[in-house]
Scaffold this motif. Sequence first.
Motif, mmCIF file in Angstrom:
data_model
loop_
_atom_site.group_PDB
_atom_site.id
_atom_site.type_symbol
_atom_site.label_atom_id
_atom_site.label_comp_id
_atom_site.label_asym_id
_atom_site.label_seq_id
_atom_site.Cartn_x
_atom_site.Cartn_y
_atom_site.Cartn_z
ATOM 1 N N LYS A 30 56.575 25.211 81.010
ATOM 2 C CA LYS A 30 55.896 26.260 80.269
ATOM 3 C C LYS A 30 56.513 27.600 80.638
ATOM 4 C CE LYS A 30 51.488 23.876 79.963
ATOM 5 N NZ LYS A 30 50.064 23.912 80.265
ATOM 6 N N THR A 31 56.527 28.523 79.693
ATOM 7 C CA THR A 31 57.083 29.853 79.924
ATOM 8 C C THR A 31 55.991 30.907 79.869
ATOM 9 O OG1 THR A 31 57.585 30.070 77.603
ATOM 10 C CG2 THR A 31 59.350 29.225 79.008
ATOM 11 N N THR A 32 54.898 30.669 80.571
ATOM 12 C CA THR A 32 53.794 31.629 80.583
ATOM 13 C C THR A 32 54.053 32.773 81.558
ATOM 14 O OG1 THR A 32 52.640 30.342 82.253
ATOM 15 C CG2 THR A 32 52.085 29.896 79.950
ATOM 16 N N THR A 33 55.085 32.655 82.359
ATOM 17 C CA THR A 33 55.366 33.706 83.339
ATOM 18 C C THR A 33 55.813 34.994 82.660
ATOM 19 O OG1 THR A 33 57.616 32.877 83.605
ATOM 20 C CG2 THR A 33 55.959 32.073 85.146
ATOM 21 N N THR A 34 56.365 34.914 81.455
ATOM 22 C CA THR A 34 56.806 36.136 80.785
ATOM 23 C C THR A 34 55.619 37.038 80.454
ATOM 24 O OG1 THR A 34 56.784 35.012 78.654
ATOM 25 C CG2 THR A 34 58.881 35.081 79.814
ATOM 26 N N ASP A 35 54.503 36.453 80.012
ATOM 27 C CA ASP A 35 53.313 37.250 79.717
ATOM 28 C C ASP A 35 52.775 37.898 80.991
ATOM 29 O OD1 ASP A 35 53.451 36.560 77.056
ATOM 30 O OD2 ASP A 35 52.032 34.886 77.254
ATOM 31 N N GLN A 40 52.018 42.591 84.514
ATOM 32 C CA GLN A 40 52.184 43.211 85.829
ATOM 33 C C GLN A 40 53.037 44.474 85.747
ATOM 34 O OE1 GLN A 40 50.511 42.507 88.538
ATOM 35 N NE2 GLN A 40 49.502 40.800 87.526
ATOM 36 N N SER A 41 54.069 44.468 84.905
ATOM 37 C CA SER A 41 54.900 45.676 84.778
ATOM 38 C C SER A 41 54.111 46.811 84.130
ATOM 39 C CB SER A 41 56.173 45.379 83.983
ATOM 40 O OG SER A 41 55.866 45.076 82.644
ATOM 41 N N THR A 42 53.258 46.493 83.156
ATOM 42 C CA THR A 42 52.418 47.522 82.525
ATOM 43 C C THR A 42 51.416 48.087 83.521
ATOM 44 O OG1 THR A 42 52.630 46.374 80.412
ATOM 45 C CG2 THR A 42 50.870 47.992 80.591
ATOM 46 N N ILE A 46 51.007 52.002 85.019
ATOM 47 C CA ILE A 46 49.759 52.761 85.046
ATOM 48 C C ILE A 46 49.452 53.237 86.460
ATOM 49 C CG2 ILE A 46 47.259 52.579 84.717
ATOM 50 C CD1 ILE A 46 47.782 50.689 82.423
ATOM 51 N N GLY A 47 49.868 52.471 87.442
ATOM 52 C CA GLY A 47 49.644 52.858 88.835
ATOM 53 C C GLY A 47 48.379 52.272 89.423
ATOM 54 N N VAL A 48 48.109 50.996 89.166
ATOM 55 C CA VAL A 48 46.919 50.374 89.728
ATOM 56 C C VAL A 48 47.146 50.015 91.189
ATOM 57 C CG1 VAL A 48 46.098 49.443 87.535
ATOM 58 C CG2 VAL A 48 47.557 48.056 88.968
ATOM 59 N N ASN A 49 46.087 50.084 91.952
ATOM 60 C CA ASN A 49 46.104 49.708 93.360
ATOM 61 C C ASN A 49 45.082 48.609 93.589
ATOM 62 O OD1 ASN A 49 47.982 51.740 94.036
ATOM 63 N ND2 ASN A 49 46.325 53.249 94.126
ATOM 64 N N ALA A 50 45.418 47.667 94.453
ATOM 65 C CA ALA A 50 44.493 46.577 94.771
ATOM 66 C C ALA A 50 43.330 47.115 95.594
ATOM 67 C CB ALA A 50 45.213 45.479 95.530
ATOM 68 N N GLY A 78 42.798 57.390 87.743
ATOM 69 C CA GLY A 78 43.330 58.390 86.816
ATOM 70 C C GLY A 78 43.431 57.877 85.396
ATOM 71 N N ALA A 79 43.771 56.612 85.230
ATOM 72 C CA ALA A 79 43.891 56.017 83.899
ATOM 73 C C ALA A 79 42.582 55.391 83.439
ATOM 74 C CB ALA A 79 44.989 54.962 83.894
ATOM 75 N N ASN A 80 41.539 55.479 84.249
ATOM 76 C CA ASN A 80 40.227 54.896 83.949
ATOM 77 C C ASN A 80 40.363 53.416 83.598
ATOM 78 O OD1 ASN A 80 37.476 54.862 83.663
ATOM 79 N ND2 ASN A 80 37.501 55.597 81.551
ATOM 80 N N THR A 81 41.104 52.691 84.437
ATOM 81 C CA THR A 81 41.399 51.286 84.185
ATOM 82 C C THR A 81 41.024 50.447 85.390
ATOM 83 O OG1 THR A 81 43.258 51.954 82.811
ATOM 84 C CG2 THR A 81 43.227 49.676 83.544
ATOM 85 N N TRP A 82 40.284 49.376 85.126
ATOM 86 C CA TRP A 82 39.915 48.411 86.157
ATOM 87 C C TRP A 82 40.386 47.043 85.698
ATOM 88 C CZ3 TRP A 82 37.152 49.674 90.631
ATOM 89 C CH2 TRP A 82 36.724 50.985 90.702
ATOM 90 N N VAL A 83 40.995 46.290 86.596
ATOM 91 C CA VAL A 83 41.470 44.950 86.271
ATOM 92 C C VAL A 83 40.766 43.978 87.205
ATOM 93 C CG1 VAL A 83 43.462 43.432 86.125
ATOM 94 C CG2 VAL A 83 43.703 45.854 85.588
ATOM 95 N N VAL A 84 40.032 43.029 86.613
ATOM 96 C CA VAL A 84 39.351 41.991 87.377
ATOM 97 C C VAL A 84 39.963 40.667 86.952
ATOM 98 C CG1 VAL A 84 37.145 40.877 87.884
ATOM 99 C CG2 VAL A 84 37.224 43.328 87.438
#
Length: 155
Positions: A30-35, A40-42, A46-50, A78-84
């Motif tokens: 499977k080539t799901t690693t590209t997504d 991760q690059s996006t 944005i500058g997310v921190n764990a 700063g970007a008002n972004t949360w990733v869960v």
Amino acid sequence: MNVEKLMKMAGSVRTGGKGTMRRKKKAVHKTTTTDDKRLQSTLKRIGVNAIPAIEEVNIFKEDVVIQFVNPKVQASIGANTWVVSGTPQNKKLQDILPQIIHQLGPDNLENLKKLAEQFQKQAPAAAEDDEDDVPELVAGETFEAAAEGGNTQTS
């Protein structure tokens, strides 16, 4: 069955020469690693921190709670972004409420009380909604009389 055909089929599944093990199943790549790499690059742009040491995340949607246990949480204020990211579980609000009520602060407890009041108001209203939404007639009028008289009142 034909012995030659059987030997030909058996020979096609060998991974090496004569006497080697046969493959148990076909390998699917499977080539799901590209997504994932693109995501991760996006996020890096944005500058997310764990954010470490978060044991549980609950997302409230109407009467359903989406619960993540031991998620990976990243944020960019700063970007008002949360990733869960993690494995979500959908649970009903009534089932999970006793478990999470001690985690809520005083502000959220007030919001939860308002939410509970809305549910109580909606429950009796749902039973009444079974009837068609037909307006009540004005005393002394009929539909025929209103149609003949040309009474066009707007409300």
